[in-house]
Design a protein around this motif. Sequence first.
Motif, PDB file in Angstrom:
ATOM      1  N   SER A  68       0.840  -1.181   0.000  1.00 63.11           N
ATOM      2  CA  SER A  68       0.000   0.000   0.000  1.00 63.11           C
ATOM      3  C   SER A  68       0.884   1.243   0.000  1.00 63.11           C
ATOM      4  O   SER A  68       2.112   1.145   0.034  1.00 63.11           O
ATOM      5  N   LEU A  69       0.259   2.397   0.003  1.00 59.53           N
ATOM      6  CA  LEU A  69       0.983   3.660   0.033  1.00 59.53           C
ATOM      7  C   LEU A  69       1.868   3.744   1.273  1.00 59.53           C
ATOM      8  O   LEU A  69       2.978   4.262   1.215  1.00 59.53           O
ATOM      9  N   ASP A  70       1.411   3.199   2.390  1.00 59.09           N
ATOM     10  CA  ASP A  70       2.195   3.222   3.623  1.00 59.09           C
ATOM     11  C   ASP A  70       3.495   2.437   3.505  1.00 59.09           C
ATOM     12  O   ASP A  70       4.460   2.724   4.207  1.00 59.09           O
ATOM     13  N   ASP A  71       3.520   1.440   2.632  1.00 54.02           N
ATOM     14  CA  ASP A  71       4.692   0.586   2.474  1.00 54.02           C
ATOM     15  C   ASP A  71       5.735   1.175   1.527  1.00 54.02           C
ATOM     16  O   ASP A  71       6.839   0.640   1.448  1.00 54.02           O
ATOM     17  N   LEU A  72       5.401   2.235   0.826  1.00 50.91           N
ATOM     18  CA  LEU A  72       6.300   2.802  -0.168  1.00 50.91           C
ATOM     19  C   LEU A  72       7.332   3.719   0.470  1.00 50.91           C
ATOM     20  O   LEU A  72       7.126   4.236   1.573  1.00 50.91           O
ATOM     21  N   PRO A  73       8.443   3.968  -0.237  1.00 46.51           N
ATOM     22  CA  PRO A  73       9.462   4.875   0.288  1.00 46.51           C
ATOM     23  C   PRO A  73       8.948   6.320   0.351  1.00 46.51           C
ATOM     24  O   PRO A  73       7.972   6.674  -0.326  1.00 46.51           O
ATOM     25  N   PRO A  74       9.602   7.162   1.155  1.00 49.57           N
ATOM     26  CA  PRO A  74       9.175   8.567   1.291  1.00 49.57           C
ATOM     27  C   PRO A  74       9.099   9.313  -0.040  1.00 49.57           C
ATOM     28  O   PRO A  74       8.227  10.159  -0.223  1.00 49.57           O
ATOM     29  N   SER A  75       9.990   8.985  -0.974  1.00 49.12           N
ATOM     30  CA  SER A  75       9.960   9.674  -2.270  1.00 49.12           C
ATOM     31  C   SER A  75       8.659   9.394  -3.015  1.00 49.12           C
ATOM     32  O   SER A  75       8.086  10.295  -3.634  1.00 49.12           O
ATOM     33  N   ALA A  76       8.155   8.170  -2.940  1.00 52.23           N
ATOM     34  CA  ALA A  76       6.896   7.830  -3.606  1.00 52.23           C
ATOM     35  C   ALA A  76       5.723   8.536  -2.933  1.00 52.23           C
ATOM     36  O   ALA A  76       4.800   8.993  -3.612  1.00 52.23           O
ATOM     37  N   LYS A  77       5.772   8.663  -1.615  1.00 48.97           N
ATOM     38  CA  LYS A  77       4.716   9.380  -0.895  1.00 48.97           C
ATOM     39  C   LYS A  77       4.725  10.858  -1.271  1.00 48.97           C
ATOM     40  O   LYS A  77       3.664  11.473  -1.426  1.00 48.97           O
ATOM     41  N   LEU A  78       5.923  11.429  -1.445  1.00 50.22           N
ATOM     42  CA  LEU A  78       6.024  12.827  -1.857  1.00 50.22           C
ATOM     43  C   LEU A  78       5.464  13.019  -3.270  1.00 50.22           C
ATOM     44  O   LEU A  78       4.709  13.964  -3.519  1.00 50.22           O
ATOM     45  N   VAL A  79       5.792  12.127  -4.176  1.00 51.02           N
ATOM     46  CA  VAL A  79       5.261  12.210  -5.544  1.00 51.02           C
ATOM     47  C   VAL A  79       3.734  12.092  -5.514  1.00 51.02           C
ATOM     48  O   VAL A  79       3.036  12.825  -6.215  1.00 51.02           O
TER      49      VAL A  79
END
Length: 97
Positions: free
Chosen positions: A8-19
């Motif tokens: 899920s979104l929670d499992d992604l790296p910080p860069s993906a959350k920023l994008v």
Amino acid sequence: MAGTEEESLDDLPPSAKLVFKVLEYNGPLTQKGIVEESMLSARTVRYALERLEGIGIVDEDVYFADARQNLYQLTDLAPQKAQAKADGGKEKACCAE
């Protein structure tokens, strides 16, 4: 890894959350636009977009103003998926009472 249903979104790296947040606030953008808005490197943005596409949060389309570029936007279900993951355990806890 990428593309699994459990991811899920929670499992992604910080860069993906920023994008994700950049697309959420600014709407559809090209990769170049995301690089400018996020101040991440082009390589990091490419990786983040790949991960977001892998879990079905981002769609890639042709950018008609310049067909050499792609336009990235959140899917219609992206805000619902992000909110459902954020609220995940709370709903179950409230209903179990």
